[in-house]
Design an enzyme around this catalytic site. Structure first.
Site, mmCIF file in Angstrom:
data_model
loop_
_atom_site.group_PDB
_atom_site.id
_atom_site.type_symbol
_atom_site.label_atom_id
_atom_site.label_comp_id
_atom_site.label_asym_id
_atom_site.label_seq_id
_atom_site.Cartn_x
_atom_site.Cartn_y
_atom_site.Cartn_z
ATOM 1 N N ASP A 7 78.336 64.963 31.451
ATOM 2 C CA ASP A 7 78.751 63.706 32.061
ATOM 3 C C ASP A 7 80.185 63.959 32.516
ATOM 4 O O ASP A 7 81.098 64.037 31.698
ATOM 5 C CB ASP A 7 78.690 62.555 31.059
ATOM 6 C CG ASP A 7 79.128 61.245 31.679
ATOM 7 O OD1 ASP A 7 78.699 60.952 32.809
ATOM 8 O OD2 ASP A 7 79.908 60.516 31.033
ATOM 9 N N GLU A 67 75.708 65.115 36.125
ATOM 10 C CA GLU A 67 75.535 63.852 36.847
ATOM 11 C C GLU A 67 76.340 63.874 38.135
ATOM 12 O O GLU A 67 77.492 64.317 38.153
ATOM 13 C CB GLU A 67 75.992 62.691 35.959
ATOM 14 C CG GLU A 67 75.710 61.337 36.548
ATOM 15 C CD GLU A 67 76.025 60.195 35.601
ATOM 16 O OE1 GLU A 67 76.440 59.138 36.099
ATOM 17 O OE2 GLU A 67 75.871 60.352 34.378
ATOM 18 N N ASP A 140 79.777 58.589 27.072
ATOM 19 C CA ASP A 140 79.881 59.876 27.762
ATOM 20 C C ASP A 140 78.964 60.919 27.113
ATOM 21 O O ASP A 140 78.345 61.729 27.796
ATOM 22 C CB ASP A 140 81.328 60.386 27.736
ATOM 23 C CG ASP A 140 82.304 59.332 28.202
ATOM 24 O OD1 ASP A 140 82.557 59.267 29.414
ATOM 25 O OD2 ASP A 140 82.794 58.557 27.356
#
Length: 164
Positions: A7, A67, A140
């Site tokens: 992330d 991501e 996260d």
């Protein structure tokens, strides 16, 4: 297959290492790489790069799943996160990993079956899919686990498609 999930961020980078065998996922490691806003940006980027490289060297993942960024209203923050994301991808590429990118919608769809799932739903499904005792926190870390699961799921479907 071992998957490194990221992330992306600069203040907090969520990371996860999962093992994917068919339909089964097992968390090998997950956590945060944190940098202080009091540090200069080059030093923050260096810290992220070095700590992520250490994780890669220890677990030797096959792929990086990360991501995709969405545009943030705060342009300065968006630029810093984009720079950090570049460093995160570079750390993986320098160690020979293949890089795969997923949108938040794709990740939520893969993990929960619903592309508009909220953070709590994602955390609950990650907990269940990885057989964890508690919901992974902060967000996260849960997101890093979710992106790795998304990649593992997409590989499974790809393999099933190729076998037909």
């Amino acid at each position: 297959m071992i998957i490194l999930g990221i992330d992306p961020g600069i203040a907090m980078v969520g990371y996860s290492v999962i093992q994917c065998t068919g339909n089964n996922f097992k968390a090998l490691e997950y956590g945060l790489i944190s940098t202080s806003s009091k540090m200069l940006l080059p030093e923050r980027l260096k810290k992220v790069y070095e700590e992520l490289t250490d994780v890669i060297e220890e677990y030797e993942p096959d792929d990086l799943a990360i991501e995709e960024l969405f545009f943030n209203k705060n342009v300065k923050t968006a630029i810093m996160v984009a720079q950090a994301r570049g460093v995160e991808v570079l750390a993986a590429v320098n160690k020979g990993l293949s890089v795969y990118e997923y949108t938040p919608l794709q990740i939520k769809q893969a993990v929960t079956g619903y592309g508009r799932a909220d953070k709590n739903q994602v955390q609950e499904m990650v907990k269940m899919l990885l057989n964890l005792k508690e919901k992974p926190k902060p967000d996260d870390v849960a997101d890093a686990l979710a992106v790795a699961i998304c990649h593992g799921s997409s590989l499974r479907f790809k393999d099933e498609f190729l076998m037909k």
